[in-house]
Design a protein around this motif. Structure first.
Motif, PDB file in Angstrom:
ATOM      1  N   ARG A  99       0.849  -1.196   0.000  1.00 56.31           N
ATOM      2  CA  ARG A  99       0.000   0.000   0.000  1.00 56.31           C
ATOM      3  C   ARG A  99       0.882   1.242   0.000  1.00 56.31           C
ATOM      4  O   ARG A  99       1.948   1.241   0.628  1.00 56.31           O
ATOM      5  CB  ARG A  99      -0.869   0.060   1.267  1.00 56.31           C
ATOM      6  N   VAL A 100       0.387   2.286  -0.676  1.00 52.74           N
ATOM      7  CA  VAL A 100       1.074   3.580  -0.602  1.00 52.74           C
ATOM      8  C   VAL A 100       0.617   4.256   0.681  1.00 52.74           C
ATOM      9  O   VAL A 100      -0.573   4.246   1.001  1.00 52.74           O
ATOM     10  CB  VAL A 100       0.693   4.472  -1.808  1.00 52.74           C
TER      11      VAL A 100
ATOM     12  N   ARG B 140       0.452   7.834   2.886  1.00 54.04           N
ATOM     13  CA  ARG B 140       0.567   9.299   2.771  1.00 54.04           C
ATOM     14  C   ARG B 140       0.159   9.945   4.081  1.00 54.04           C
ATOM     15  O   ARG B 140      -0.752   9.464   4.761  1.00 54.04           O
ATOM     16  CB  ARG B 140      -0.389   9.824   1.695  1.00 54.04           C
TER      17      ARG B 140
ATOM     18  N   LYS C 141      -1.830  12.442   6.261  1.00 57.42           N
ATOM     19  CA  LYS C 141      -3.125  13.109   6.060  1.00 57.42           C
ATOM     20  C   LYS C 141      -2.933  14.615   6.068  1.00 57.42           C
ATOM     21  O   LYS C 141      -3.683  15.350   5.442  1.00 57.42           O
ATOM     22  CB  LYS C 141      -4.083  12.718   7.198  1.00 57.42           C
TER      23      LYS C 141
ATOM     24  N   ARG D  12       7.741   7.659  -7.479  1.00 63.07           N
ATOM     25  CA  ARG D  12       6.686   7.885  -6.475  1.00 63.07           C
ATOM     26  C   ARG D  12       7.040   9.023  -5.514  1.00 63.07           C
ATOM     27  O   ARG D  12       6.156   9.614  -4.911  1.00 63.07           O
ATOM     28  CB  ARG D  12       6.436   6.604  -5.680  1.00 63.07           C
TER      29      ARG D  12
ATOM     30  N   ALA E  90       5.465   9.601  -0.617  1.00 61.41           N
ATOM     31  CA  ALA E  90       4.501   8.505  -0.770  1.00 61.41           C
ATOM     32  C   ALA E  90       5.232   7.162  -0.828  1.00 61.41           C
ATOM     33  O   ALA E  90       5.254   6.488  -1.858  1.00 61.41           O
ATOM     34  CB  ALA E  90       3.680   8.718  -2.043  1.00 61.41           C
TER      35      ALA E  90
ATOM     36  N   ARG F 246      -2.999   7.961   5.650  1.00 59.28           N
ATOM     37  CA  ARG F 246      -4.008   7.178   4.914  1.00 59.28           C
ATOM     38  C   ARG F 246      -3.281   6.273   3.920  1.00 59.28           C
ATOM     39  O   ARG F 246      -2.096   6.488   3.627  1.00 59.28           O
ATOM     40  CB  ARG F 246      -4.996   8.095   4.210  1.00 59.28           C
ATOM     41  N   TYR F 247      -4.025   5.296   3.446  1.00 63.25           N
ATOM     42  CA  TYR F 247      -3.437   4.321   2.508  1.00 63.25           C
ATOM     43  C   TYR F 247      -4.092   4.393   1.147  1.00 63.25           C
ATOM     44  O   TYR F 247      -5.265   4.731   1.030  1.00 63.25           O
ATOM     45  CB  TYR F 247      -3.658   2.900   3.025  1.00 63.25           C
ATOM     46  N   GLU F 248      -3.313   4.045   0.133  1.00 56.27           N
ATOM     47  CA  GLU F 248      -3.894   3.748  -1.185  1.00 56.27           C
ATOM     48  C   GLU F 248      -3.492   2.314  -1.506  1.00 56.27           C
ATOM     49  O   GLU F 248      -2.312   1.964  -1.439  1.00 56.27           O
ATOM     50  CB  GLU F 248      -3.272   4.652  -2.256  1.00 56.27           C
ATOM     51  N   GLN F 249      -4.486   1.544  -1.850  1.00 56.95           N
ATOM     52  CA  GLN F 249      -4.254   0.130  -2.148  1.00 56.95           C
ATOM     53  C   GLN F 249      -3.418  -0.017  -3.420  1.00 56.95           C
ATOM     54  O   GLN F 249      -3.581   0.768  -4.349  1.00 56.95           O
ATOM     55  CB  GLN F 249      -5.626  -0.516  -2.363  1.00 56.95           C
ATOM     56  N   LEU F 250      -2.543  -0.981  -3.466  1.00 57.10           N
ATOM     57  CA  LEU F 250      -1.831  -1.287  -4.718  1.00 57.10           C
ATOM     58  C   LEU F 250      -2.218  -2.699  -5.147  1.00 57.10           C
ATOM     59  O   LEU F 250      -2.511  -3.544  -4.294  1.00 57.10           O
ATOM     60  CB  LEU F 250      -0.320  -1.189  -4.500  1.00 57.10           C
TER      61      LEU F 250
END
Ligand code: G4P
Length: 543
Positions: free
Chosen positions: A407-408, A410, A412, A441, A445, A472-476
């Motif tokens: 997951r990325v 970041r 908040k 990236r 991040a 927070r996360y961004e799914q990969l």
């Protein structure tokens, strides 16, 4: 908790160190979740009379107050994530019981603990037999050549046929099951155990819902036959069948990790628990010379040496501490001694040394081979690092697992980037997560790589609680990683379903959506080097 060692002098004689090492039994209890690991840990401690009754630590109402649970998240979820060591004296030995996380997502932690023990107690739920995580843990023990004592637990409940369980262990693990005790009474009607070496029947009587030691009566075999009737004849038939198949106890087979002694228990009722402790004292290997990175073995009486198997921060919120857990391999550790950190060559003062288990802490003044020392404020130490006095030594590194979740991360609040960066670095340092970065990236991040998804939750929780850096996360989409070389980044930059990033230890990792994406790259870009990462996670289906 007792430190249970003998007198200290500034230079203990070699004979004293050897004697103390030979008194140590350092082990971990491992199992598929819910087989009773925490309950057995409590019961073992109760038997060693560390805690007066298990009432405060055992049973549903109080389960979340167990000595090994301390983190808020663990309490909320009723799982044990952290690992520490419980030390107690039993008979003429000193038992070091290293805690392992119960959840499969933290199996990397379990693996690290297994690198620090001399033996494992594998718990099997009598009703479930060998479960997924049981099998994976057997594999990890096999890879480390670690002797295993197998305990069939929950015999007070209806379960599988004991002979079928022996067959299953033999067929699926390749280990020869060698019963040391045999249950009398079918599962669900646990009357006692036949001690096959002592040639006696130990009858248990339940006390106070398992809150105190079970009453034990010792009967000779004739009296057992007379009083237990059919239950005894059934046990006799079963034992005859098992011993006829050549499953008699052979300590060499056990120490060579080719055979596993078997015991029966009900951890919840404290039945058969004393027999487990006695087995550890009688047959488990003591602390002995440990292989180093060059294949040599530093004698236990050599000057102090040890290695870090766990790093943990935030155990004591008031002090914002950072604890490195060291397994002592040789010599005597004396608090305040100045040791060398093998990885940097720098000296390291050991003023703050503690025993830690759960929320309990105790200053430790000395420790012997097999013991665990928690060094507080040891922020320079990483998992796998070695420490020594006088003659240099480095113990083998503890390999990282192959991550399967990405997951990325970041911040908040972009204005708190400094805290965010510090937090991520710290958690990576503790071995909670692997951190990958790439120019593409950018630093803001990083990609976090985990063996199990719950690691991400721990990171998120710690980032907010300990570093005041909500994230927070961004799914990969990736699910597979391979080691690669820096030039692969360019080659794979336009390939769908693949990406190359650099891990904090300098290694380059190629990530793939799935095995098909990997195969496509292997076929179309044969010049790209792709090497499987040393240790596949025991959670992995590929394991
Ligand atoms: P774990 O650490 O391996 O995950 O297992 P844990 O000790 O938490 O035990 C899981 C459940 O199994 C608990 O039940 C526990 O009481 C029960 N248990 C453990 N050992 C035995 C045993 O020998 N016999 C029986 N009958 N049960 C056992 P729970 O429902 O989570 O809580 P509780 O209400 O039973 O305390």
């Amino acid at each position: 908790m007792s430190q249970a060692s003998t007198t200290s002098s500034s230079a203990p004689a070699a004979a004293q160190i050897r004697r103390e090492a030979s008194r140590r039994r350092t082990f971990a209890v491992i199992s598929h979740p819910d087989a009773g690991k925490s309950t057995l840990t409590e019961a073992l401690a109760l038997h060693a009379r560390v805690i007066g009754t298990a009432g405060a630590t055992n049973g549903k109402d109080n389960r979340r107050e167990t000595v090994s649970d301390w983190m808020q998240m663990e309490k909320d979820r009723g799982i044990s994530i952290s690992s520490a060591a419980l030390q107690f004296a039993y008979r003429d030995t000193v038992i070091n019981l290293l805690d392992t996380p119960g959840h499969a997502d933290f199996s990397e932690d379990t693996y690290r603990v297994l690198a620090a023990v001399d033996c494992a107690v594998m718990l099997i739920d009598a009703a479930k037999g060998l479960e997924t995580q049981t099998m994976k843990l057997f594999e990890v023990c096999r890879a480390r050549n670690l002797p295993i004592i197998t305990v069939i637990n929950k015999w007070d409940r209806p379960g599988l046929d004991p002979l079928a369980l022996m067959d299953e262990i033999n067929e699926r693990t390749g280990l020869t099951p060698m019963p040391l005790t045999w249950a009398v009474g079918f599962s669900g009607d646990f009357r006692g155990v036949w001690d096959l070496r002592g040639e006696e029947f130990v009858r248990f009587t339940r006390q106070n819902s398992g809150a105190s030691l079970a009453l034990e009566e010792h009967l000779d075999l004739d009296a057992a036959a007379e009083q237990e009737g059919d239950a005894w004849s059934t046990a006799q038939d079963e034992v005859e069948l098992v011993t006829d198949s050549g499953a008699e106890f052979d300590r060499d087979l056990f120490l060579a990790a080719k055979g596993t002694p078997i015991l029966f228990s009900s951890a919840a009722l404290n039945f058969g628990v004393k027999q487990i402790l006695d087995t550890l004292v009688d047959i488990a290997p003591p602390a002995s010379p440990r292989e180093d990175r060059d294949g040599g073995r530093r004698p236990v009486e050599a000057p102090f040496s040890g290695f870090v198997f766990k790093v943990q921060a935030g155990m004591n919120k008031a002090h914002r501490d950072h604890v490195a857990f060291i397994r002592v391999c040789s010599g005597v550790f004396e608090r305040g001694m100045v040791v060398t950190h093998a990885n940097t060559g720098k000296t390291f003062a050991t003023k703050y040394a503690q025993h830690l288990f759960g929320r309990e802490r105790e200053v430790i003044d000395e420790a012997w081979p097999g013991d665990v020392v928690g060094l507080v404020n040891a922020s320079a130490l990483r998992v796998g690092d070695s420490l020594y006095l006088e003659e240099p030594v480095q113990y083998p590194p503890i390999p990282l697992f192959s991550p399967e979740h990405f997951r990325v991360a970041r911040s908040k609040d972009p204005s708190r980037y400094k805290q965010f960066r510090r937090g991520i670095d710290q958690l990576e340092h503790e071995g909670i997560i692997q951190v990958l970065r790439s120019d593409r990236r950018g630093d803001q991040a990083p990609v976090l790589a985990a063996v199990g998804p719950m690691q991400f939750e721990v990171v998120e929780d710690r980032m907010t609680q300990d570093f005041n850096a909500p994230m927070r996360y961004e799914q990969l989409p990736y699910s597979l990683a391979r080691l690669t070389t820096p030039d692969a980044a360019e080659v794979l930059s336009n390939v769908h379903g693949a990406e190359v990033l650099q891990r904090s230890d300098g290694e380059f990792l190629a990530l793939f959506n799935d095995v098909w994406a990997l195969r496509r790259v292997e076929k179309n870009h044969s010049s790209v080097q792709l090497t499987p990462i040393g240790t596949a996670a025991p959670t992995s289906t590929a394991y």
